[in-house]
Scaffold this motif. Structure first.
Motif, PDB file in Angstrom:
ATOM      1  N   SER A   1       5.779  -1.534  10.276  1.00 23.05           N
ATOM      2  CA  SER A   1       7.244  -1.507  10.365  1.00 23.05           C
ATOM      3  C   SER A   1       7.796  -0.538  11.404  1.00 23.05           C
ATOM      4  N   GLY A   2       6.960   0.281  11.988  1.00 22.00           N
ATOM      5  CA  GLY A   2       7.568   1.299  12.827  1.00 22.00           C
ATOM      6  C   GLY A   2       6.762   1.607  14.058  1.00 22.00           C
ATOM      7  N   PRO A   3       7.147   2.647  14.725  1.00 25.12           N
ATOM      8  CA  PRO A   3       8.242   3.556  14.364  1.00 25.12           C
ATOM      9  C   PRO A   3       9.595   2.962  14.716  1.00 25.12           C
ATOM     10  N   PRO A   4      10.640   3.309  14.068  1.00 31.17           N
ATOM     11  CA  PRO A   4      10.706   4.120  12.855  1.00 31.17           C
ATOM     12  C   PRO A   4      10.180   3.310  11.657  1.00 31.17           C
ATOM     13  N   TYR A   5       9.516   3.985  10.769  1.00 36.42           N
ATOM     14  CA  TYR A   5       8.877   3.342   9.630  1.00 36.42           C
ATOM     15  C   TYR A   5       9.869   3.105   8.502  1.00 36.42           C
ATOM     16  N   ASP A   6       9.664   1.993   7.797  1.00 37.44           N
ATOM     17  CA  ASP A   6      10.545   1.595   6.696  1.00 37.44           C
ATOM     18  C   ASP A   6      10.033   2.204   5.389  1.00 37.44           C
ATOM     19  N   PHE A   7      10.206   3.519   5.274  1.00 37.13           N
ATOM     20  CA  PHE A   7       9.705   4.208   4.089  1.00 37.13           C
ATOM     21  C   PHE A   7      10.424   3.785   2.809  1.00 37.13           C
ATOM     22  N   PRO A   8      11.740   3.563   2.806  1.00 35.98           N
ATOM     23  CA  PRO A   8      12.395   3.146   1.553  1.00 35.98           C
ATOM     24  C   PRO A   8      11.800   1.857   0.975  1.00 35.98           C
ATOM     25  N   ARG A   9      11.458   0.915   1.834  1.00 40.03           N
ATOM     26  CA  ARG A   9      10.858  -0.338   1.352  1.00 40.03           C
ATOM     27  C   ARG A   9       9.472  -0.066   0.748  1.00 40.03           C
ATOM     28  N   TYR A  10       8.690   0.768   1.414  1.00 32.58           N
ATOM     29  CA  TYR A  10       7.361   1.123   0.911  1.00 32.58           C
ATOM     30  C   TYR A  10       7.483   1.862  -0.413  1.00 32.58           C
ATOM     31  N   ARG A  11       8.418   2.790  -0.488  1.00 30.89           N
ATOM     32  CA  ARG A  11       8.621   3.553  -1.724  1.00 30.89           C
ATOM     33  C   ARG A  11       8.997   2.616  -2.865  1.00 30.89           C
ATOM     34  N   SER A  12       9.819   1.627  -2.582  1.00 30.04           N
ATOM     35  CA  SER A  12      10.211   0.641  -3.589  1.00 30.04           C
ATOM     36  C   SER A  12       8.990  -0.145  -4.067  1.00 30.04           C
ATOM     37  N   LYS A  13       8.128  -0.537  -3.144  1.00 28.79           N
ATOM     38  CA  LYS A  13       6.913  -1.277  -3.512  1.00 28.79           C
ATOM     39  C   LYS A  13       5.995  -0.401  -4.361  1.00 28.79           C
ATOM     40  N   VAL A  14       5.849   0.860  -3.978  1.00 24.41           N
ATOM     41  CA  VAL A  14       5.015   1.783  -4.755  1.00 24.41           C
ATOM     42  C   VAL A  14       5.580   1.933  -6.167  1.00 24.41           C
ATOM     43  N   HIS A  15       6.896   2.027  -6.285  1.00 23.55           N
ATOM     44  CA  HIS A  15       7.530   2.144  -7.593  1.00 23.55           C
ATOM     45  C   HIS A  15       7.253   0.905  -8.447  1.00 23.55           C
ATOM     46  N   GLU A  16       7.401  -0.264  -7.847  1.00 19.01           N
ATOM     47  CA  GLU A  16       7.163  -1.525  -8.548  1.00 19.01           C
ATOM     48  C   GLU A  16       5.707  -1.603  -9.038  1.00 19.01           C
ATOM     49  N   VAL A  17       4.785  -1.258  -8.170  1.00 20.99           N
ATOM     50  CA  VAL A  17       3.360  -1.310  -8.514  1.00 20.99           C
ATOM     51  C   VAL A  17       3.028  -0.256  -9.573  1.00 20.99           C
ATOM     52  N   THR A  18       3.636   0.904  -9.469  1.00 21.51           N
ATOM     53  CA  THR A  18       3.411   1.955 -10.457  1.00 21.51           C
ATOM     54  C   THR A  18       3.840   1.489 -11.837  1.00 21.51           C
ATOM     55  N   GLN A  19       4.950   0.789 -11.926  1.00 16.03           N
ATOM     56  CA  GLN A  19       5.393   0.258 -13.212  1.00 16.03           C
ATOM     57  C   GLN A  19       4.393  -0.759 -13.763  1.00 16.03           C
ATOM     58  N   ALA A  20       3.832  -1.591 -12.902  1.00 14.37           N
ATOM     59  CA  ALA A  20       2.834  -2.567 -13.344  1.00 14.37           C
ATOM     60  C   ALA A  20       1.583  -1.861 -13.857  1.00 14.37           C
ATOM     61  N   PHE A  21       1.138  -0.831 -13.135  1.00 12.59           N
ATOM     62  CA  PHE A  21      -0.028  -0.064 -13.586  1.00 12.59           C
ATOM     63  C   PHE A  21       0.250   0.619 -14.919  1.00 12.59           C
TER      64      PHE A  21
ATOM     65  N   GLY B   1      -3.831   7.641   5.821  1.00 16.12           N
ATOM     66  CA  GLY B   1      -3.588   6.648   6.856  1.00 16.12           C
ATOM     67  C   GLY B   1      -2.150   6.611   7.324  1.00 16.12           C
ATOM     68  N   ALA B   2      -1.322   7.515   6.793  1.00 20.71           N
ATOM     69  CA  ALA B   2       0.086   7.557   7.191  1.00 20.71           C
ATOM     70  C   ALA B   2       0.191   7.913   8.670  1.00 20.71           C
ATOM     71  N   PRO B   3       1.116   7.279   9.364  1.00 17.18           N
ATOM     72  CA  PRO B   3       1.265   7.517  10.812  1.00 17.18           C
ATOM     73  C   PRO B   3       1.465   8.989  11.155  1.00 17.18           C
ATOM     74  N   GLU B   4       2.115   9.722  10.277  1.00 12.80           N
ATOM     75  CA  GLU B   4       2.377  11.136  10.547  1.00 12.80           C
ATOM     76  C   GLU B   4       1.083  11.955  10.563  1.00 12.80           C
ATOM     77  N   LEU B   5       0.029  11.439   9.935  1.00  7.90           N
ATOM     78  CA  LEU B   5      -1.215  12.199   9.814  1.00  7.90           C
ATOM     79  C   LEU B   5      -2.362  11.635  10.636  1.00  7.90           C
ATOM     80  N   THR B   6      -2.122  10.585  11.394  1.00 14.29           N
ATOM     81  CA  THR B   6      -3.234   9.944  12.103  1.00 14.29           C
ATOM     82  C   THR B   6      -3.880  10.851  13.134  1.00 14.29           C
TER      83      THR B   6
END
Length: 180
Positions: free
Chosen positions: A70-90, A138-143
């Motif tokens: 998605s980036g740069p700039p990266y779409d962190f809000p969308r990723y955070r939303s996906k992580v939240h959704e998956v966390t609820q499933a787990f 693997g985050a772009p900020e740490l590559t």
């Protein structure tokens, strides 16, 4: 303005409502649907929950790939939303797995099967933590600070954990056949 008298009055009014909520049978949680199910059905449910977890891992991986693309700039809000959704499933799967474990350990008196389910839960926690760490690394900020040896070790840990999960599932299925 809230005075001590109005605050005390509201507490007095709140207490009976809370007490009524704990007493009223129509407000109680519904019974667990697997309570009287045969052990075979409980084991099948564990396998279904594992399939749901596998689907959640695929969604997490796909969400991470989309984030990286998605980036740069990266779409962190969308990723955070996906992580939240998956966390609820787990979390939902984990609650049910723990309920099955409690049922096997308690009323069913199947400590061996309960131990398999407990091991499965612990292995899934290890897998999730390791995958999350891999995604962070693997985050772009740490590559630029990427440690390829550590990443390779973590990937191997995920593979070994998945192999251990498969073994526990096989043991659970095999031992369940002899439990009934």
């Amino acid at each position: 303005m809230i005075t001590a008298e109005t605050a005390a009055e509201s507490v007095v009014h709140a207490a009976p409502k809370a007490e009524a909520a704990t007493v009223a049978p129509e407000l109680e949680e519904p019974a667990w649907p697997w309570k009287d199910a045969p052990i075979r059905a409980l084991v099948q449910r564990i396998h279904q929950l594992q399939a749901e977890r596998a689907q959640a891992f695929r969604q997490l991986e796909e969400g991470h790939r989309q984030y990286l693309r998605s980036g740069p700039p990266y779409d962190f809000p969308r990723y955070r939303s996906k992580v939240h959704e998956v966390t609820q499933a787990f979390a939902a799967a984990s609650r049910e797995v723990l309920a099955v474990e409690a049922e096997l350990a308690g009323p069913r008196a199947q400590p061996l099967l309960a131990g398999h389910v407990r091991s499965l839960q612990q292995l899934e926690q290890t897998r999730l933590a390791t995958v999350a760490l891999l995604q962070l690394m693997g985050a772009p900020e740490l590559t630029e600070q990427e440690n390829t040896l550590q990443i390779r070790q973590l990937k191997m840990k995920v593979i070994k954990t998945m192999e251990a999960i498969s073994e526990v599932l096989q043991d659970l299925r095999f031992d369940a056949e002899f439990a009934e």
